[in-house]
Motif scaffolding. Structure first.
Motif, PDB file in Angstrom:
ATOM      1  N   UNK A   1      -6.788  -7.313   5.751  1.00 20.70           N
ATOM      2  CA  UNK A   1      -7.373  -8.620   6.083  1.00 20.70           C
ATOM      3  C   UNK A   1      -6.582  -9.730   5.405  1.00 20.70           C
ATOM      4  N   UNK A   2      -6.206  -9.490   4.158  1.00 20.64           N
ATOM      5  CA  UNK A   2      -5.434 -10.491   3.430  1.00 20.64           C
ATOM      6  C   UNK A   2      -4.076 -10.721   4.056  1.00 20.64           C
ATOM      7  N   UNK A   3      -3.433  -9.649   4.458  1.00 22.93           N
ATOM      8  CA  UNK A   3      -2.105  -9.777   5.058  1.00 22.93           C
ATOM      9  C   UNK A   3      -2.175 -10.484   6.400  1.00 22.93           C
ATOM     10  N   UNK A   4      -3.175 -10.166   7.195  1.00 23.87           N
ATOM     11  CA  UNK A   4      -3.317 -10.831   8.491  1.00 23.87           C
ATOM     12  C   UNK A   4      -3.530 -12.331   8.317  1.00 23.87           C
ATOM     13  N   UNK A   5      -4.328 -12.679   7.335  1.00 26.86           N
ATOM     14  CA  UNK A   5      -4.592 -14.104   7.105  1.00 26.86           C
ATOM     15  C   UNK A   5      -3.335 -14.802   6.615  1.00 26.86           C
ATOM     16  N   UNK A   6      -2.648 -14.146   5.721  1.00 20.20           N
ATOM     17  CA  UNK A   6      -1.497 -14.761   5.064  1.00 20.20           C
ATOM     18  C   UNK A   6      -0.296 -14.875   6.003  1.00 20.20           C
TER      19      UNK A   6
ATOM     20  N   UNK B   1      11.787  -4.374  11.631  1.00 16.03           N
ATOM     21  CA  UNK B   1      12.598  -5.112  12.580  1.00 16.03           C
ATOM     22  C   UNK B   1      11.942  -6.423  12.967  1.00 16.03           C
ATOM     23  N   UNK B   2      10.620  -6.489  12.809  1.00 18.89           N
ATOM     24  CA  UNK B   2       9.961  -7.752  13.083  1.00 18.89           C
ATOM     25  C   UNK B   2      10.161  -8.691  11.924  1.00 18.89           C
ATOM     26  N   UNK B   3       9.843  -8.176  10.785  1.00 19.93           N
ATOM     27  CA  UNK B   3       9.857  -8.923   9.535  1.00 19.93           C
ATOM     28  C   UNK B   3       9.095 -10.228   9.721  1.00 19.93           C
ATOM     29  N   UNK B   4       9.206 -11.060   8.786  1.00 22.57           N
ATOM     30  CA  UNK B   4       8.499 -12.328   8.893  1.00 22.57           C
ATOM     31  C   UNK B   4       9.394 -13.386   9.504  1.00 22.57           C
TER      32      UNK B   4
ATOM     33  N   UNK C   1       7.271   0.426   5.823  1.00 21.15           N
ATOM     34  CA  UNK C   1       7.374   1.342   4.691  1.00 21.15           C
ATOM     35  C   UNK C   1       7.595   2.772   5.158  1.00 21.15           C
ATOM     36  N   UNK C   2       8.024   2.937   6.391  1.00 19.46           N
ATOM     37  CA  UNK C   2       8.314   4.276   6.884  1.00 19.46           C
ATOM     38  C   UNK C   2       7.091   5.164   6.969  1.00 19.46           C
ATOM     39  N   UNK C   3       5.939   4.562   7.266  1.00 16.84           N
ATOM     40  CA  UNK C   3       4.707   5.358   7.292  1.00 16.84           C
ATOM     41  C   UNK C   3       4.282   5.722   8.710  1.00 16.84           C
ATOM     42  N   UNK C   4       5.187   5.591   9.645  1.00 14.71           N
ATOM     43  CA  UNK C   4       4.870   5.905  11.036  1.00 14.71           C
ATOM     44  C   UNK C   4       4.262   7.296  11.174  1.00 14.71           C
ATOM     45  N   UNK C   5       4.923   8.299  10.604  1.00 12.86           N
ATOM     46  CA  UNK C   5       4.437   9.676  10.787  1.00 12.86           C
ATOM     47  C   UNK C   5       3.432  10.089   9.716  1.00 12.86           C
ATOM     48  N   UNK C   6       3.002   9.147   8.892  1.00 13.16           N
ATOM     49  CA  UNK C   6       1.915   9.432   7.966  1.00 13.16           C
ATOM     50  C   UNK C   6       0.567   9.221   8.666  1.00 13.16           C
TER      51      UNK C   6
ATOM     52  N   UNK D   1      -0.241   0.787  -1.010  1.00 10.96           N
ATOM     53  CA  UNK D   1       0.952   0.438  -1.789  1.00 10.96           C
ATOM     54  C   UNK D   1       1.948  -0.309  -0.909  1.00 10.96           C
ATOM     55  N   UNK D   2       2.031   0.085   0.347  1.00 10.16           N
ATOM     56  CA  UNK D   2       2.964  -0.572   1.268  1.00 10.16           C
ATOM     57  C   UNK D   2       2.585  -2.029   1.489  1.00 10.16           C
ATOM     58  N   UNK D   3       1.302  -2.300   1.515  1.00  9.64           N
ATOM     59  CA  UNK D   3       0.848  -3.688   1.676  1.00  9.64           C
ATOM     60  C   UNK D   3       1.364  -4.552   0.526  1.00  9.64           C
ATOM     61  N   UNK D   4       1.408  -3.958  -0.640  1.00 13.39           N
ATOM     62  CA  UNK D   4       1.812  -4.721  -1.810  1.00 13.39           C
ATOM     63  C   UNK D   4       3.303  -4.998  -1.821  1.00 13.39           C
ATOM     64  N   UNK D   5       4.083  -4.113  -1.196  1.00 10.18           N
ATOM     65  CA  UNK D   5       5.537  -4.317  -1.223  1.00 10.18           C
ATOM     66  C   UNK D   5       6.085  -4.688   0.146  1.00 10.18           C
ATOM     67  N   UNK D   6       5.170  -5.053   1.045  1.00  9.21           N
ATOM     68  CA  UNK D   6       5.592  -5.244   2.447  1.00  9.21           C
ATOM     69  C   UNK D   6       6.703  -6.261   2.613  1.00  9.21           C
ATOM     70  N   UNK D   7       6.498  -7.420   2.002  1.00  8.64           N
ATOM     71  CA  UNK D   7       7.465  -8.488   2.261  1.00  8.64           C
ATOM     72  C   UNK D   7       8.869  -8.098   1.841  1.00  8.64           C
ATOM     73  N   UNK D   8       9.005  -7.463   0.675  1.00  8.91           N
ATOM     74  CA  UNK D   8      10.355  -7.121   0.216  1.00  8.91           C
ATOM     75  C   UNK D   8      10.930  -5.966   1.030  1.00  8.91           C
TER      76      UNK D   8
END
Lengths: 360, 392
Positions: free
Chosen positions: A51-56, A180-183, A209-214, A250-257
């Protein structure tokens, strides 16, 4: 031509290494006993992070409780959304370029799929799509960026939104969150368009974060629709994998980088492929987002035969029709620029031969 | 905007009140202190360490993030096929196996693949409500086949056959069952097999609790019987035997002609099962099996304690020959199972689900799960007895 070993540019995605921090979080979760069912909706921390990421980043405001649902992957999310919204024989407009798998899924659920063709350069034609949306349309399904990787402009989305609202339809927006989308690509969310929040289901992922197959992704939707989707999701698979949810957190926390780093890598690859193709006579598209490049098959080309010939020559590419680009070859940008340049050059030579020449 | 898909109607009519009641009770329990939960079917015991280590190794080496065949890792499909042949005598090749995001997802996608609108599906009653949901979402009709406490809730072939019509397409067998923990004896499995062949039915055999058996109970996989491999889809996984509920990994296996369709539908609806969990599942099947026997030993002790308490209280039940539950009859308390569930929560701080969520006729029954550590079982049953035992 020899590359030592065959090159596979036919994959549906690029393989992204899961960052160390995400892997560590996953292992720590396992060590802490994250091996049991979680809340059917997903762990609260992850829903709050989404929710935070969508808003931000997307200007989409949803409540973590009741409007965010963690699913077991994007495909499950899309299935749940379609199953909830598509009545038998209901008309679903798929905004082109539309992946074949989407058309199949809609039809498997008893829906009537109408694919809105894309423009000559695989761009979305908003007016043509809007014309296809009528009072019979129940759902509009769109990928943002498009399935081929083009960013859809706010202006185009507003045209679609007008038509969707006018005919009281619903929208499902599969919004790629991969590197590939990135911001920087600037893709706007459909739910952020005025008047669309209450009639849009957003499907999102943690692919940067390469979590497609997770098998972890999410749905964001207004409360009433979410209630029905949550109920169905519980019945389908109870909850998303626990370890994958902690990885996604964890991926949410490091998403931008993560996204920035991988976005830069893809930019280099796009530039290399575009430069290699520019020197040929072939028509091509290298979208500003996504992980693909497309080469148009000349008129008269036997595409299956060409794909086979390329594979025999050591380069596997895919039929662009898989993601709605009929008549195009799809190349996945999954190698370093130098290798991609060589592969593209060799492939171009195969293609520019007389298209009427019989390929065995 | 309102959603309009018939699948919503299917969800809403599928025992909505029972599900809503369970949620309400769980939410109520969450507000209270010192509640012992004998309700949800989630084993308290840990996933065996070697399985966790295999998953961590897959994470470290990057295998957990690599692309995968939507039907599952070849080595895991091969291991499942081998397990079926070795343990269940069900002839199977890896091509007949699809790895899914949990056994429940496997059953759901299988039903969506093989049940057509208007098909009738025979389902044991009482039963796990998710079966009904899957069938109704597919447009099928659930035909409940009643089972009886006095038969230990064993599926009776005569009751099955009495409900077969020209529209009957699938027979669902669940052994051991949920919520009843009833099992189907080998003799009755053979009768059901004959019946399925005579009436040309497909069979879905949910065997998720197959490893958890008591009192010498025998499990016979219907797919192992002559003429059944070509019409049986076996559903199983790792959640119950290996305490892997949160990993969301299971499998379905059957004749290749059907499984190709299931695989395709699974790819459309779900994609591959989580890869990290697939590596965990591979370790579960190919590694040491000691933990399973240890879990059964613990469950056996807990079961005995629970049943002894129920006996003292005069609460009757169908003998739970497998699984992790007992489905007991609360009629002798003079109040409904829902009222009893609320009473036990409020006065004993023990959560046990009423049977309402498992079929329309089971409002007098309750499902107790022995999935907490033994000291908590002992304490919970002490509290239950304190509330229910005759005073004076």
């Amino acid at each position: 031509m020899s590359f030592g070993s065959p090159l596979d540019l036919a994959g549906s995605t690029i393989s992204v290494a899961t960052p160390e921090g995400v892997r560590a979080a996953a292992k720590a979760a396992l060590d802490s006993g994250a091996t049991h069912y979680t809340d059917n909706s997903g762990i609260s921390e992850l829903r709050e992070a989404v929710a935070g990421r969508l808003a931000r980043t997307r200007e989409v405001n949803v409540a973590a409780d009741g409007e965010v649902l963690i699913t077991s992957g994007v495909q499950e999310a899309l299935y749940v959304a379609l199953q909830v919204l598509v009545a038998r024989n209901a008309e679903v407009v798929l905004v082109g370029p539309a992946p074949r798998a989407d058309v199949e899924l809609v039809e498997a659920l008893g829906g009537n799929a109408r694919v809105a063709s894309c423009g000559a350069d695989l761009q979305l034609n908003a007016d043509a799509v809007a014309d296809l949306i009528t009072e019979r349309t129940g759902v509009v399904l769109i990928h943002l960026p498009s399935a081929t990787g083009q960013v859809v402009s706010r202006q185009a989305l507003e045209v679609l939104a007008d038509a969707i609202r006018k005919h009281d339809a619903y929208a499902i927006a599969v919004e790629s969150d991969d590197a590939s989308t990135a911001l920087s690509a600037g893709q706007v969310s459909l739910a952020a368009i005025e008047g669309m929040r209450e009639r849009t289901v957003t499907v999102g992922s943690f692919d940067a974060a390469g979590l497609d197959v997770w098998r972890v992704a999410y749905l964001a939707a207004p409360h009433e629709t979410m209630r029905a989707m949550k109920r169905l999701k519980e019945e389908v698979s109870i909850c998303a994998p626990a370890v994958s949810q902690y990885a996604a957190l964890a991926a949410c926390e490091s998403h931008e980088s993560d996204a920035r780093e991988q976005g830069e890598q893809l930019e280099e690859r796009r530039a290399a492929v575009a430069a290699a193709l520019e020197s040929t006579s072939l028509r091509y598209v290298v979208p500003e987002a996504g992980c693909f490049a497309f080469i148009e098959s000349p008129d008269g080309t036997d595409v299956p035969a060409l794909l086979l010939e390329a594979a025999q020559a050591g380069i596997r590419v895919a039929d662009g029709g898989l993601c709605g680009a009929d008549g195009w070859l799809r190349l996945t940008l999954c190698y370093e620029p130098a290798l991609l340049t060589r592969a593209v050059s060799e492939l171009a030579q195969l293609i520019v031969r007389d298209p009427s020449e019989t390929r065995s | 905007m309102t959603v309009s898909s018939p699948s919503i109607a299917a969800l809403e009519t599928t025992d909505a009140s029972g599900t809503a009641l369970r949620y309400e009770l769980v939410a109520e329990a969450a507000k209270m202190d010192d509640v012992i939960r004998l309700a949800v079917g989630d084993p308290d015991l840990p996933t065996p360490p070697h399985i966790v280590e295999a998953a961590k190794h897959a994470i470290d080496t990057g295998r957990a993030s690599a692309p995968c065949d939507p039907s599952g890792l070849p080595e895991l499909r091969a291991a499942v096929a081998e397990k079926l042949q070795r343990d269940n005598q069900v002839p199977m090749s890896p091509d007949g196996v699809v790895i899914t995001t949990g056994a429940q997802a496997g059953l759901f996608v299988t039903v969506q693949t093989i049940v057509r609108p208007g098909d009738e599906v025979l389902v044991p009653d009482p039963g796990y409500p998710s079966y009904d949901t899957a069938i109704r979402v597919a447009g099928g009709t659930v035909v409940p086949v009643p089972t009886r406490q006095e038969d230990a809730f064993e599926l009776n072939p005569a009751e099955v056959e009495a409900r077969i019509t020209p529209r009957t397409r699938v027979l669902l067998i669940v052994s051991p069952g949920n919520p009843t923990a009833g099992t189907v004896s080998p003799a009755r499995v053979r009768e059901l097999a004959d019946l399925a062949k005579r009436h040309d039915l497909l069979v879905i055999s949910d065997e998720i609790y197959e490893k958890l058996l008591y009192d010498g109970t025998e499990h016979l996989s219907i797919g192992s019987l002559p003429g059944m491999a070509e019409r049986t889809i076996t559903v199983n996984g790792f959640s119950k035997a290996y305490c892997m509920t949160g990993w969301r990994i299971g499998w379905v296996a059957g004749p290749e002609s059907i499984m190709r369709q299931v695989a395709h539908r699974n790819e459309l609806m779900a994609g591959s099962a989580p890869l990290v969990s697939q590596y965990a599942g591979l370790a579960a099947l190919t590694g040491p099996q000691d933990a399973v026997a240890e879990y059964v030993e613990q469950y056996t002790r807990r079961r005995r304690f629970v049943l002894d308490t129920l006996d003292r209280l005069g609460l009757t039940y169908g003998m739970p020959r497998g699984g992790t539950y007992v489905f007991f009859n609360a009629a002798s308390t003079g109040i409904s199972a829902e009222a009893l569930s609320r009473k036990l929560l409020a006065e004993a701080h023990v959560l046990i689900f009423p049977g309402t969520g498992f079929g329309a006729n089971w409002s007098q029954y309750m499902r107790l799960a022995w999935l907490v550590p033994e000291p908590q079982i002992v304490e919970a049953m002490r509290r239950v007895e304190a509330v229910l035992a005759p005073k004076g």
